[in-house]
Scaffold this motif. Structure first.
Motif, PDB file in Angstrom:
ATOM      1  N   MET A  51     -17.065 -46.562  29.511  1.00 12.10           N
ATOM      2  CA  MET A  51     -17.660 -45.263  29.800  1.00 12.10           C
ATOM      3  C   MET A  51     -16.608 -44.161  29.890  1.00 12.10           C
ATOM      4  O   MET A  51     -16.817 -43.048  29.415  1.00 12.10           O
ATOM      5  N   GLY A  52     -15.467 -44.460  30.485  1.00  7.78           N
ATOM      6  CA  GLY A  52     -14.424 -43.447  30.640  1.00  7.78           C
ATOM      7  C   GLY A  52     -13.868 -42.992  29.306  1.00  7.78           C
ATOM      8  O   GLY A  52     -13.635 -41.797  29.083  1.00  7.78           O
ATOM      9  N   PHE A  53     -13.644 -43.922  28.382  1.00 12.46           N
ATOM     10  CA  PHE A  53     -13.099 -43.562  27.076  1.00 12.46           C
ATOM     11  C   PHE A  53     -14.120 -42.800  26.238  1.00 12.46           C
ATOM     12  O   PHE A  53     -13.766 -41.889  25.487  1.00 12.46           O
ATOM     13  N   VAL A  54     -15.397 -43.179  26.371  1.00 17.17           N
ATOM     14  CA  VAL A  54     -16.456 -42.437  25.679  1.00 17.17           C
ATOM     15  C   VAL A  54     -16.512 -41.003  26.211  1.00 17.17           C
ATOM     16  O   VAL A  54     -16.664 -40.037  25.441  1.00 17.17           O
ATOM     17  N   CYS A 111     -13.567 -46.205  20.751  1.00 15.71           N
ATOM     18  CA  CYS A 111     -14.603 -45.760  21.699  1.00 15.71           C
ATOM     19  C   CYS A 111     -14.543 -44.247  21.899  1.00 15.71           C
ATOM     20  O   CYS A 111     -15.579 -43.584  22.046  1.00 15.71           O
ATOM     21  N   GLY A 112     -13.333 -43.686  21.912  1.00 15.49           N
ATOM     22  CA  GLY A 112     -13.193 -42.241  22.036  1.00 15.49           C
ATOM     23  C   GLY A 112     -13.772 -41.503  20.843  1.00 15.49           C
ATOM     24  O   GLY A 112     -14.419 -40.460  20.992  1.00 15.49           O
ATOM     25  N   ILE A 113     -13.560 -42.047  19.640  1.00 16.54           N
ATOM     26  CA  ILE A 113     -14.159 -41.446  18.449  1.00 16.54           C
ATOM     27  C   ILE A 113     -15.682 -41.475  18.554  1.00 16.54           C
ATOM     28  O   ILE A 113     -16.368 -40.488  18.249  1.00 16.54           O
ATOM     29  N   ALA A 114     -16.225 -42.606  18.990  1.00 15.89           N
ATOM     30  CA  ALA A 114     -17.677 -42.716  19.147  1.00 15.89           C
ATOM     31  C   ALA A 114     -18.196 -41.720  20.180  1.00 15.89           C
ATOM     32  O   ALA A 114     -19.265 -41.120  19.999  1.00 15.89           O
ATOM     33  N   GLY A 115     -17.447 -41.530  21.272  1.00 21.69           N
ATOM     34  CA  GLY A 115     -17.863 -40.559  22.282  1.00 21.69           C
ATOM     35  C   GLY A 115     -17.900 -39.142  21.741  1.00 21.69           C
ATOM     36  O   GLY A 115     -18.809 -38.361  22.063  1.00 21.69           O
ATOM     37  N   ALA A 139     -22.809 -48.732  17.241  1.00 25.08           N
ATOM     38  CA  ALA A 139     -22.084 -49.727  16.457  1.00 25.08           C
ATOM     39  C   ALA A 139     -20.583 -49.449  16.461  1.00 25.08           C
ATOM     40  O   ALA A 139     -19.768 -50.381  16.521  1.00 25.08           O
ATOM     41  N   VAL A 140     -20.199 -48.172  16.418  1.00 21.79           N
ATOM     42  CA  VAL A 140     -18.776 -47.823  16.494  1.00 21.79           C
ATOM     43  C   VAL A 140     -18.212 -48.229  17.850  1.00 21.79           C
ATOM     44  O   VAL A 140     -17.112 -48.796  17.942  1.00 21.79           O
ATOM     45  N   MET A 141     -18.953 -47.950  18.933  1.00 17.41           N
ATOM     46  CA  MET A 141     -18.496 -48.370  20.264  1.00 17.41           C
ATOM     47  C   MET A 141     -18.344 -49.885  20.331  1.00 17.41           C
ATOM     48  O   MET A 141     -17.337 -50.401  20.851  1.00 17.41           O
ATOM     49  N   ALA A 142     -19.347 -50.608  19.831  1.00 14.50           N
ATOM     50  CA  ALA A 142     -19.294 -52.065  19.859  1.00 14.50           C
ATOM     51  C   ALA A 142     -18.116 -52.596  19.049  1.00 14.50           C
ATOM     52  O   ALA A 142     -17.493 -53.603  19.412  1.00 14.50           O
ATOM     53  N   ASN A 173     -16.565 -61.124  15.627  1.00 15.98           N
ATOM     54  CA  ASN A 173     -17.023 -60.826  14.268  1.00 15.98           C
ATOM     55  C   ASN A 173     -17.346 -59.332  14.206  1.00 15.98           C
ATOM     56  O   ASN A 173     -18.248 -58.866  14.898  1.00 15.98           O
ATOM     57  N   ASN A 174     -16.622 -58.603  13.383  1.00 12.07           N
ATOM     58  CA  ASN A 174     -16.835 -57.156  13.311  1.00 12.07           C
ATOM     59  C   ASN A 174     -18.231 -56.812  12.800  1.00 12.07           C
ATOM     60  O   ASN A 174     -18.880 -55.889  13.308  1.00 12.07           O
ATOM     61  N   LEU A 175     -18.700 -57.537  11.805  1.00 15.27           N
ATOM     62  CA  LEU A 175     -20.057 -57.300  11.319  1.00 15.27           C
ATOM     63  C   LEU A 175     -21.087 -57.649  12.387  1.00 15.27           C
ATOM     64  O   LEU A 175     -22.131 -57.004  12.509  1.00 15.27           O
ATOM     65  N   GLY A 176     -20.787 -58.664  13.184  1.00 16.20           N
ATOM     66  CA  GLY A 176     -21.678 -59.021  14.278  1.00 16.20           C
ATOM     67  C   GLY A 176     -21.767 -57.920  15.320  1.00 16.20           C
ATOM     68  O   GLY A 176     -22.854 -57.641  15.845  1.00 16.20           O
ATOM     69  N   ALA A 177     -20.638 -57.286  15.631  1.00 16.95           N
ATOM     70  CA  ALA A 177     -20.645 -56.190  16.589  1.00 16.95           C
ATOM     71  C   ALA A 177     -21.500 -55.032  16.078  1.00 16.95           C
ATOM     72  O   ALA A 177     -22.262 -54.419  16.841  1.00 16.95           O
ATOM     73  N   ILE A 178     -21.387 -54.726  14.783  1.00 14.45           N
ATOM     74  CA  ILE A 178     -22.194 -53.646  14.196  1.00 14.45           C
ATOM     75  C   ILE A 178     -23.668 -54.018  14.222  1.00 14.45           C
ATOM     76  O   ILE A 178     -24.529 -53.198  14.574  1.00 14.45           O
TER      77      ILE A 178
END
Length: 430
Positions: A62-65, A317-321, A41-44, A356-361
């Motif tokens: 993928m690279g940022f993760v 994305c880096g934080i999620a990785g 969800a954080v990546m999305a 929509n941020n909630l939609g991404a989560i």
């Protein structure tokens, strides 16, 4: 049904699916799905910031993760004194030389437009870089290669690696954005994908930095080890009061702790993303997304604003990785595959609702649940379908042998159904 009721109902469905997994399978499996669902969800959320709000088509997720995962090693792993003594300073000097060569080449091209000068600087700089680098790297990698063979990190608390992962990904995104954001959307996608593959190739081959395909195992963790909990008399007594054996209780305790930490990060990022979306900056970004020509005519610096949102989304994305690598307890560069960290994240954003941020989560949680559960459920479905077939039948063997493809089939089917009946996603942008 109103948008708020629909949002609540869909998130309730996700909760029911996870709780149902705990009841029907095991709570351990439910928490595993929950933890990776929160990370997804954080990546999305980061990708939604780039695509849903700004219209930037980034397929280099993928690279940022992976850079976030590298940050865990560089931040939390204890330094290797023998590696530093063998060639650490010279290896860092090589990085400075390489960066200086690239900067000088960019300056000559941008300011003086001296093509032959740029070529000369790059050629001479390459040989200088390799002269400084090679002996140092070989000496570092020769230090007990079965266990170390790299420089290690700073030995700081692992939680600090999460913001560091965001900063590392943001720095890479700034460099990429300065060179690629002037491209049209399809060319931007190709550029980000190529640069992402370069990052992965570096992680796989620069053993002095990340141990490459040898992997970095036993990373520090923010939660206690299960064996330590089982050795605690008070914990054993608490587990007994709940009717749990110490091994099961310790596993659930650790995974639940990760869930709370990841949920906290997700909530903080969601609040910040919502504030940004509803601010004048967010309205400006959506105006640029909808009509760049009109935005430029109004005096907006479209390229700079694109760079801003590209850096912010990549940092998330880096934080999620970094969170995912902390959860795994190891850095495994060979596992950073585009199918899992690019295609799947894009499916999450599209299904949940772009913009929509909630939609991404929601998409992150829901799609990850299906990604994990489809294969075991598909195995049961195929066994039911083929129950009446004779053993040894080619059709039965073929159907049972194609269960591993159920994931891809299901993801494609979900995507097609959503695009057909809800083209703006389950929670469309309001």
């Amino acid at each position: 049904m109103s948008q708020s009721m629909k949002t609540g109902a869909l998130f309730a469905l996700v909760a029911v699916l996870i709780v149902g997994t705990g009841v029907m399978q095991s709570w351990n499996s439910a928490l595993v799905i929950l933890n990776m669902g929160l990370v997804s969800a954080v990546m999305a959320l980061g990708v939604n910031l780039q695509w849903g709000i700004a219209g930037l088509f980034n397929v280099g997720i993928m690279g940022f993760v992976a850079l976030g995962g590298l940050a865990v090693v560089l931040t939390s792993v204890a330094p290797v004194p023998e590696g530093w003594a063998a060639g650490g300073p010279r290896a860092l000097l090589a990085l400075v030389v390489g960066a200086g060569v690239v900067a000088l080449s960019a300056f000559l091209y941008k300011k003086a437009r001296i093509g032959w000068g740029v070529a000369l600087v790059l050629i001479l700089g390459f040989f200088l870089y390799r002269w400084v680098r090679d002996d140092a790297v070989n000496a570092i990698e020769a230090v007990n290669p079965a266990v170390t063979g790299y420089l290690g990190g700073l030995g700081l608390p692992v939680v600090l690696a999460w913001p560091v992962g965001g900063l590392l990904a943001a720095g890479a995104a700034w460099v990429i954005g300065k060179t690629a954001l002037g491209l049209r959307s399809d060319y931007l996608a190709i550029a980000t994908l190529g640069i992402s593959e370069i990052i992965i190739a570096i992680l796989k081959n620069e053993e002095w930095l990340s141990r490459g395909v040898k992997n970095v195992n036993g990373l520090p963790r923010p939660m206690p080890y299960e064996t330590d909990l089982q050795a605690s008399q008070s914990f054993v007594e608490s587990a007994a009061n709940l009717g749990l054996d110490p091994a099961t209780a310790s596993t659930l305790y650790v995974k639940a702790g990760y869930s709370l930490m990841f949920a906290t990060v997700l909530v903080v990022l969601l609040v910040l993303a919502q504030l940004a979306l509803k601010s004048p900056w967010g309205r400006m970004m959506r105006a640029i997304r909808d009509n760049e020509v009109s935005a430029r005519a109004m005096g907006k610096d479209v390229t700079f604003r694109h760079l801003q949102v590209f850096v912010l989304g990549s940092a998330i994305c880096g934080i999620a990785g970094a969170m995912m690598t902390t959860l795994d307890g190891q850095l495994t560069p060979s596992t950073y595959q585009p199918l899992r960290y690019t295609f799947l994240i894009w499916v999450m954003v599209i299904v949940g609702g772009s913009g929509n941020n909630l939609g991404a989560i929601l998409g992150g949680m829901l799609i990850w649940f299906f990604w994990v559960q489809v294969e075991p459920l598909g195995q049961g479905l195929m066994q039911l379908v083929t129950a009446g077939m004779a053993d040894g039948s080619w059709l039965k063997d073929h159907l049972l042998g194609s269960v591993q493809h159920m994931r891809l089939l299901t993801m494609g089917l979900i995507l097609l159904l959503v695009l057909r009946f809800a083209p703006r996603g389950l929670l469309p942008e309001s």
